[in-house]
Write a protein that holds these residues in place. Sequence first.
Motif, PDB file in Angstrom:
ATOM      1  N   UNK A  67      -2.791  -0.044  -3.742  1.00 28.92           N
ATOM      2  CA  UNK A  67      -2.502   0.948  -2.703  1.00 28.92           C
ATOM      3  C   UNK A  67      -1.283   1.811  -2.987  1.00 28.92           C
ATOM      4  N   UNK A  68      -1.361   3.056  -2.500  1.00 26.07           N
ATOM      5  CA  UNK A  68      -0.189   3.937  -2.429  1.00 26.07           C
ATOM      6  C   UNK A  68      -0.051   4.318  -0.952  1.00 26.07           C
ATOM      7  N   UNK A  69       1.138   4.055  -0.399  1.00 25.88           N
ATOM      8  CA  UNK A  69       1.359   4.197   1.049  1.00 25.88           C
ATOM      9  C   UNK A  69       1.170   5.634   1.518  1.00 25.88           C
ATOM     10  N   UNK A  70       0.575   5.733   2.693  1.00 26.16           N
ATOM     11  CA  UNK A  70       0.352   7.027   3.366  1.00 26.16           C
ATOM     12  C   UNK A  70      -0.324   8.052   2.460  1.00 26.16           C
ATOM     13  N   UNK A  71      -1.007   7.566   1.426  1.00 23.73           N
ATOM     14  CA  UNK A  71      -1.801   8.425   0.537  1.00 23.73           C
ATOM     15  C   UNK A  71      -1.005   9.618   0.017  1.00 23.73           C
ATOM     16  N   UNK A  72       0.232   9.359  -0.360  1.00 22.34           N
ATOM     17  CA  UNK A  72       0.999  10.440  -0.992  1.00 22.34           C
ATOM     18  C   UNK A  72       2.190   9.898  -1.775  1.00 22.34           C
ATOM     19  N   UNK A  73       2.662  10.711  -2.687  1.00 23.24           N
ATOM     20  CA  UNK A  73       3.880  10.362  -3.425  1.00 23.24           C
ATOM     21  C   UNK A  73       4.560  11.655  -3.852  1.00 23.24           C
TER      22      UNK A  73
END
Length: 380
Positions: free
Chosen positions: A115-121
Motif C-alpha cells: 500500500x501507498x497511503x491516500x493513493x499519493x506521494x
Amino acid sequence: MKRLNLNLFTIMVLLTAAACKQAPKQEEMPSMPAFSIEKMPFGKVGENEITLYKLSNSSGFTVEIINYGAAIVSILAPDKNGEMGNVVLGFDSLSGYLQPGNPYFGCIAGRYANRIAKAQFTLDGATYKLAANNGPNTLHGGLKGFDKVVWNAMENASDSSASLTLTYLSPDGEEGYPGNLSAEVIYTITNDNALQIDYKATTDKATPINLTNHAYFNLAAGKTADILGHELMLTADNYTPVDATLIPTGKIESTKGGPMDFTSAKPIGKDLAQVSGGYDHNFILNKAGNDLSLAATLYEPTSGRMMEMLTTEPAVQFYSGNFLNGTLTNEDGKAIVKHYGLCLEAQHYPDSPNQANFPNTILKPGETYTQTTIYRFLTK
Ligand code: GLA
C-alpha cells in the motif's frame, strides 16, 4: 478453456547433459533429461496469446507460470512419502485470473507492491496521484498493476536449471507513476527443488518501485482445512504496526513475546485470535544490508513438507489469507476458504514513498533495481 484439453499443442523442450555433450554409447541407457520446459496455450487477452510454461526438474519438481501477470499457477513439490502435490493456490483457466475478485494469486505485484497511503506521494517537489483501489489507499500498483498486464516471455533450459524470463515496459504515467520503467523477472528452478525469482528494473525518471511475488502457499496441498497448522518461523525481531487501513503508523515495534513473534517456529493459528483481522503485516528482517539471507521457514506437519525462503529484501509481508472467503475455487476444485493459503511477500516496507524513516524505494535514472528471492521445498 481447461488446460488438460490442450496437450496436443504441447511443445517439449528437452535438454540433457548427455545430448549436449555426446551421444550415449549403445549399451548405455539414455539418462533422464535434467530439465524440461513445456509450453501450452492458456487463452487470449485481447490480441495477446497467453501461454502456460511448465518448468520441471528430473525429480518432478514443477512450476507452472503464465505470462498474464507473470503469475505462478502451480508448484508441484513432494511430501515426506514422495507424493507430489500442488503447494500454491491457483486457477485452472485464464478466466480465473481475469475475474475481478482474483486475490493476486501467484502474480508479480508492482510497480509498488502493498500500500501507498491516500493513493499519493510527493517526489522532487511534484505530487503524484494514484488510484485509490483499497479504501483511501493504493494497493499493488493500482487498478491495472503488473498483475494485470501481459508480459513478454522467453524460456531457457540448461543442464543445471530451467528458467523463464518475463519482461514488461511500463510507460511513463501508467497508473500515475512517473517514468518509463523497464521491468524483468526471471523464474528459475534448480535441482534442489528451489524456485529462484530474480527481479531487475530501470527507469528514465525517478519513481518508487517495490516488486514482489504474491503466491499463496498451502504446503498440505489442500489436504488440511486451512493453513493454521503450518509452523512459521520469521527472522524478524521487529515489525511495522499499522492503522485501520493497514498503513504503517511509522513506528517500529518488537515482535518479541507477543502474537507477532515468529522468531521461533510456531503454528500460525496459535496466537492468530489476538491479531485483529489476522496477520497482514510487514516483518522487518534482522539484517543491515541487502544480502541474500534466510527470511522464513514454513513447515506443514501432516505432509512433512517444508519451505525455506531467502531474500535480498529488507522485509516480508506475512498475510494469512484473511480476505479469502470461499467464493473462489482452487485448481483442485475445492472452495478457497478463509486462511486456505498464506503469502510471504519479500518486499520493502509499505508506504515507503511517504515515510522518510523507511528504507529508500525510489529508483533513479542510471540505477538498476534488483531483488532476489528463493523458495526452496524440502521434507522432514
Ligand atoms: C496483500 C495485502 C492484503 C490483501 C492481499 C490481497 O498481501 O497485504 O491486505 O490485500 O494482498 O487480497
